[in-house]
Structure formats: C-alpha cells, structure tokens
Motif scaffolding. Sequence first.
Motif, PDB file in Angstrom:
ATOM      1  N   THR A  42     -58.350 -23.347  56.957  1.00  0.00           N
ATOM      2  CA  THR A  42     -57.116 -24.114  57.197  1.00  0.00           C
ATOM      3  C   THR A  42     -57.385 -25.293  58.132  1.00  0.00           C
ATOM      4  OG1 THR A  42     -55.759 -22.148  56.856  1.00  0.00           O
ATOM      5  CG2 THR A  42     -54.738 -23.964  58.051  1.00  0.00           C
ATOM      6  N   ILE A  43     -58.139 -25.046  59.181  1.00  0.00           N
ATOM      7  CA  ILE A  43     -58.462 -26.107  60.136  1.00  0.00           C
ATOM      8  C   ILE A  43     -59.326 -27.180  59.479  1.00  0.00           C
ATOM      9  CG2 ILE A  43     -59.763 -26.584  62.265  1.00  0.00           C
ATOM     10  CD1 ILE A  43     -58.676 -23.744  63.185  1.00  0.00           C
ATOM     11  N   LYS A  44     -60.237 -26.768  58.630  1.00  0.00           N
ATOM     12  CA  LYS A  44     -61.091 -27.726  57.920  1.00  0.00           C
ATOM     13  C   LYS A  44     -60.233 -28.681  57.076  1.00  0.00           C
ATOM     14  CE  LYS A  44     -65.091 -27.699  54.824  1.00  0.00           C
ATOM     15  NZ  LYS A  44     -66.023 -26.829  54.087  1.00  0.00           N
ATOM     16  N   LYS A  45     -59.255 -28.137  56.359  1.00  0.00           N
ATOM     17  CA  LYS A  45     -58.355 -28.983  55.561  1.00  0.00           C
ATOM     18  C   LYS A  45     -57.512 -29.886  56.460  1.00  0.00           C
ATOM     19  CE  LYS A  45     -57.923 -25.692  51.785  1.00  0.00           C
ATOM     20  NZ  LYS A  45     -57.061 -24.666  51.196  1.00  0.00           N
ATOM     21  N   PHE A  46     -57.041 -29.326  57.550  1.00  0.00           N
ATOM     22  CA  PHE A  46     -56.240 -30.094  58.504  1.00  0.00           C
ATOM     23  C   PHE A  46     -57.040 -31.274  59.053  1.00  0.00           C
ATOM     24  CE2 PHE A  46     -55.579 -30.325  63.214  1.00  0.00           C
ATOM     25  CZ  PHE A  46     -54.484 -31.173  63.184  1.00  0.00           C
ATOM     26  N   VAL A  47     -58.245 -31.023  59.503  1.00  0.00           N
ATOM     27  CA  VAL A  47     -59.081 -32.078  60.085  1.00  0.00           C
ATOM     28  C   VAL A  47     -59.380 -33.155  59.045  1.00  0.00           C
ATOM     29  CG1 VAL A  47     -61.403 -32.529  61.001  1.00  0.00           C
ATOM     30  CG2 VAL A  47     -60.042 -30.639  61.914  1.00  0.00           C
ATOM     31  N   ALA A  48     -59.596 -32.762  57.807  1.00  0.00           N
ATOM     32  CA  ALA A  48     -59.875 -33.727  56.734  1.00  0.00           C
ATOM     33  C   ALA A  48     -58.689 -34.652  56.487  1.00  0.00           C
ATOM     34  CB  ALA A  48     -60.251 -32.986  55.452  1.00  0.00           C
ATOM     35  N   SER A  49     -57.487 -34.233  56.888  1.00  0.00           N
ATOM     36  CA  SER A  49     -56.298 -35.053  56.669  1.00  0.00           C
ATOM     37  C   SER A  49     -56.076 -36.092  57.774  1.00  0.00           C
ATOM     38  CB  SER A  49     -55.057 -34.145  56.566  1.00  0.00           C
ATOM     39  OG  SER A  49     -54.712 -33.627  57.840  1.00  0.00           O
ATOM     40  N   LEU A  50     -56.916 -36.071  58.810  1.00  0.00           N
ATOM     41  CA  LEU A  50     -56.746 -36.976  59.947  1.00  0.00           C
ATOM     42  C   LEU A  50     -57.713 -38.153  59.872  1.00  0.00           C
ATOM     43  CD1 LEU A  50     -56.430 -34.328  62.803  1.00  0.00           C
ATOM     44  CD2 LEU A  50     -54.578 -35.499  61.599  1.00  0.00           C
ATOM     45  N   SER A  51     -57.257 -39.286  60.357  1.00  0.00           N
ATOM     46  CA  SER A  51     -58.110 -40.478  60.422  1.00  0.00           C
ATOM     47  C   SER A  51     -58.991 -40.392  61.675  1.00  0.00           C
ATOM     48  CB  SER A  51     -57.246 -41.737  60.493  1.00  0.00           C
ATOM     49  OG  SER A  51     -56.589 -41.793  61.761  1.00  0.00           O
ATOM     50  N   GLU A  52     -59.993 -41.250  61.731  1.00  0.00           N
ATOM     51  CA  GLU A  52     -60.867 -41.301  62.911  1.00  0.00           C
ATOM     52  C   GLU A  52     -60.043 -41.639  64.161  1.00  0.00           C
ATOM     53  OE1 GLU A  52     -64.458 -40.734  64.844  1.00  0.00           O
ATOM     54  OE2 GLU A  52     -64.020 -40.361  62.742  1.00  0.00           O
ATOM     55  N   LYS A  53     -59.080 -42.528  64.020  1.00  0.00           N
ATOM     56  CA  LYS A  53     -58.218 -42.897  65.149  1.00  0.00           C
ATOM     57  C   LYS A  53     -57.443 -41.673  65.645  1.00  0.00           C
ATOM     58  CE  LYS A  53     -54.543 -46.091  66.477  1.00  0.00           C
ATOM     59  NZ  LYS A  53     -53.657 -47.162  66.036  1.00  0.00           N
ATOM     60  N   GLU A  54     -56.908 -40.891  64.728  1.00  0.00           N
ATOM     61  CA  GLU A  54     -56.164 -39.685  65.096  1.00  0.00           C
ATOM     62  C   GLU A  54     -57.077 -38.649  65.742  1.00  0.00           C
ATOM     63  OE1 GLU A  54     -52.805 -40.160  61.588  1.00  0.00           O
ATOM     64  OE2 GLU A  54     -54.673 -39.082  61.192  1.00  0.00           O
ATOM     65  N   LEU A  55     -58.294 -38.535  65.242  1.00  0.00           N
ATOM     66  CA  LEU A  55     -59.244 -37.567  65.800  1.00  0.00           C
ATOM     67  C   LEU A  55     -59.678 -37.928  67.217  1.00  0.00           C
ATOM     68  CD1 LEU A  55     -61.401 -37.048  62.603  1.00  0.00           C
ATOM     69  CD2 LEU A  55     -60.027 -35.290  63.739  1.00  0.00           C
ATOM     70  N   ASN A 183     -47.369 -35.812  56.644  1.00  0.00           N
ATOM     71  CA  ASN A 183     -48.502 -35.923  55.732  1.00  0.00           C
ATOM     72  C   ASN A 183     -49.284 -34.614  55.638  1.00  0.00           C
ATOM     73  OD1 ASN A 183     -47.877 -38.564  55.163  1.00  0.00           O
ATOM     74  ND2 ASN A 183     -49.329 -39.421  56.638  1.00  0.00           N
ATOM     75  N   ILE A 184     -49.411 -33.919  56.755  1.00  0.00           N
ATOM     76  CA  ILE A 184     -50.128 -32.643  56.759  1.00  0.00           C
ATOM     77  C   ILE A 184     -49.363 -31.613  55.942  1.00  0.00           C
ATOM     78  CG2 ILE A 184     -50.814 -30.693  58.219  1.00  0.00           C
ATOM     79  CD1 ILE A 184     -51.536 -32.822  60.341  1.00  0.00           C
ATOM     80  N   LYS A 185     -48.052 -31.562  56.116  1.00  0.00           N
ATOM     81  CA  LYS A 185     -47.252 -30.602  55.355  1.00  0.00           C
ATOM     82  C   LYS A 185     -47.412 -30.818  53.858  1.00  0.00           C
ATOM     83  CE  LYS A 185     -43.671 -29.534  58.703  1.00  0.00           C
ATOM     84  NZ  LYS A 185     -42.273 -29.696  59.066  1.00  0.00           N
ATOM     85  N   LYS A 186     -47.543 -32.082  53.449  1.00  0.00           N
ATOM     86  CA  LYS A 186     -47.715 -32.395  52.040  1.00  0.00           C
ATOM     87  C   LYS A 186     -49.092 -31.995  51.529  1.00  0.00           C
ATOM     88  CE  LYS A 186     -46.687 -36.492  50.771  1.00  0.00           C
ATOM     89  NZ  LYS A 186     -46.471 -37.940  50.725  1.00  0.00           N
ATOM     90  N   SER A 187     -50.121 -32.138  52.378  1.00  0.00           N
ATOM     91  CA  SER A 187     -51.484 -31.944  51.893  1.00  0.00           C
ATOM     92  C   SER A 187     -52.115 -30.602  52.262  1.00  0.00           C
ATOM     93  CB  SER A 187     -52.387 -33.060  52.441  1.00  0.00           C
ATOM     94  OG  SER A 187     -52.474 -32.972  53.842  1.00  0.00           O
ATOM     95  N   VAL A 188     -51.612 -29.943  53.287  1.00  0.00           N
ATOM     96  CA  VAL A 188     -52.241 -28.716  53.773  1.00  0.00           C
ATOM     97  C   VAL A 188     -51.178 -27.696  54.127  1.00  0.00           C
ATOM     98  CG1 VAL A 188     -53.710 -27.740  55.591  1.00  0.00           C
ATOM     99  CG2 VAL A 188     -54.140 -30.061  54.805  1.00  0.00           C
ATOM    100  N   LYS A 189     -51.382 -26.485  53.675  1.00  0.00           N
ATOM    101  CA  LYS A 189     -50.507 -25.402  54.111  1.00  0.00           C
ATOM    102  C   LYS A 189     -50.971 -25.003  55.503  1.00  0.00           C
ATOM    103  CE  LYS A 189     -49.226 -23.679  49.657  1.00  0.00           C
ATOM    104  NZ  LYS A 189     -49.122 -22.570  48.753  1.00  0.00           N
ATOM    105  N   PHE A 190     -50.364 -25.614  56.495  1.00  0.00           N
ATOM    106  CA  PHE A 190     -50.811 -25.488  57.879  1.00  0.00           C
ATOM    107  C   PHE A 190     -50.017 -24.393  58.557  1.00  0.00           C
ATOM    108  CE2 PHE A 190     -51.424 -27.015  62.267  1.00  0.00           C
ATOM    109  CZ  PHE A 190     -52.806 -27.070  62.252  1.00  0.00           C
ATOM    110  N   ARG A 191     -50.370 -23.177  58.242  1.00  0.00           N
ATOM    111  CA  ARG A 191     -49.648 -22.039  58.816  1.00  0.00           C
ATOM    112  C   ARG A 191     -50.626 -21.127  59.523  1.00  0.00           C
ATOM    113  NH1 ARG A 191     -47.979 -16.927  57.883  1.00  0.00           N
ATOM    114  NH2 ARG A 191     -45.904 -16.444  58.603  1.00  0.00           N
ATOM    115  N   LEU A 192     -50.770 -21.359  60.808  1.00  0.00           N
ATOM    116  CA  LEU A 192     -51.589 -20.485  61.626  1.00  0.00           C
ATOM    117  C   LEU A 192     -50.634 -19.672  62.472  1.00  0.00           C
ATOM    118  CD1 LEU A 192     -54.241 -23.078  62.753  1.00  0.00           C
ATOM    119  CD2 LEU A 192     -54.515 -21.337  61.024  1.00  0.00           C
ATOM    120  N   VAL A 193     -51.030 -18.463  62.790  1.00  0.00           N
ATOM    121  CA  VAL A 193     -50.168 -17.559  63.572  1.00  0.00           C
ATOM    122  C   VAL A 193     -49.819 -18.219  64.882  1.00  0.00           C
ATOM    123  CG1 VAL A 193     -50.067 -15.338  64.700  1.00  0.00           C
ATOM    124  CG2 VAL A 193     -51.211 -15.557  62.528  1.00  0.00           C
TER     125      VAL A 193
END
Length: 193
Positions: A42-55, A183-193
């Motif tokens: 999940t984190i891998k997908k999340f990180v892939a959705s971020l730009s270098e500026k965001e990171l 954008n993350i909600k659209k591209s990644v199911k970002f559901r961590l406990v």
Amino acid sequence: MYTNKIIAFPSKKEYPVYAEMYMDHIKKDGNLLTQLYDNFNTIKKFVASLSEKELNYKYAENKWSIKEVLVHIIDDERIYGYRALTFARNDKTSLPGFEEKDYTRYADTYTRTIKNIMQEYEAVRMSTITLFNGFSDDALLRIGTANNNKTSVRALGYHIAGHELHHINIIKERYLTKKIKHNIKKSVKFRLV
C-alpha cells in the motif's frame, strides 16, 4: 513468499509503555506477517502517486520530508529486526538505544532517489518478514533488553508494523493537501489501520 504464520499479539507486559502508541495502530488478529506485507504494498503505491516536490515537502521547519520519514521507517525496522534476532537467539546482551534525529541527519536522504529508497525499503521488509517467519513459538516469546526496556521478540515485530503506520498516519494528516488526498483516493486504496 511466506507462510501465513500466526504470531499472537503480545501482552502489555511484553513491551514498554512508550510502544503503546504504536501497538494501537495494529490489527490484533495474529496476522503480523500479512500486515507487514500488505502495508508495504500500500505504501509503495502511495509513494508512487507523489511527485518529487511532494516527497521533499516539509510541513514545518525542522520537520522531516516524506523521503526522510521513509528512511527513518527503514532504519527503525533494521534496528528492531536486529533486536528481535538478538533476543530470539537468547543473547542476554543489553542493547543500546539510538538517536533517530542523528540517524536522519546523517542519512543523506536528499542525495537519494525515491526508487533507491523504495528498493531498500522492500529489501528490508522482505528480510523482516522472512526473519519473523523463521522464529519458533518459543523464540517469539523470549525477552531481551534494549535501551533499558524489556521487550519480547514478537512485540518487536508488532512495534515495526505499528511504528510504520504511526508515521504513515502523520504523513496523511500533516503532509497531504486536499488535492493530493483526492488524487490518492482515486489511484490507491489507502487504508492502513
């Protein structure tokens, strides 16, 4: 890749009080290895959705960037994995603590690409899963001392998972703008406990 080994959630006697904030993030169903595997993906997908500026964004002065947080999670996992190995092998050596701010200061994260960081993250995570998968039930219950705190091997595994989720939740709450969250909600199911 690994068996669906059940590692029971530790009792409160098996970890220091400060670790409670990490344990609160964890599913207590015994599926630690699955949680570690699923959370990394999940984190891998999340990180892939971020730009270098965001990171590289820091939400306040003297706070870490998202890249620095990721390297901190990796460092912590390596250290806690070593502690788990030491205690599982019944080594009675009292292990030292570590200064996370110094580790981050000297990690030179700004010189690294996110691809390089994520390769390390994946290697460390797979190593952690393999390590805990190989521990016997007796080894998981062994207690050792690190930074003057008594902790069981299995509690260290849950600490690794909970510490990761603690920091990811901070990223979600403090680093992400509404646009990024959308954008993350659209591209990644970002559901961590």
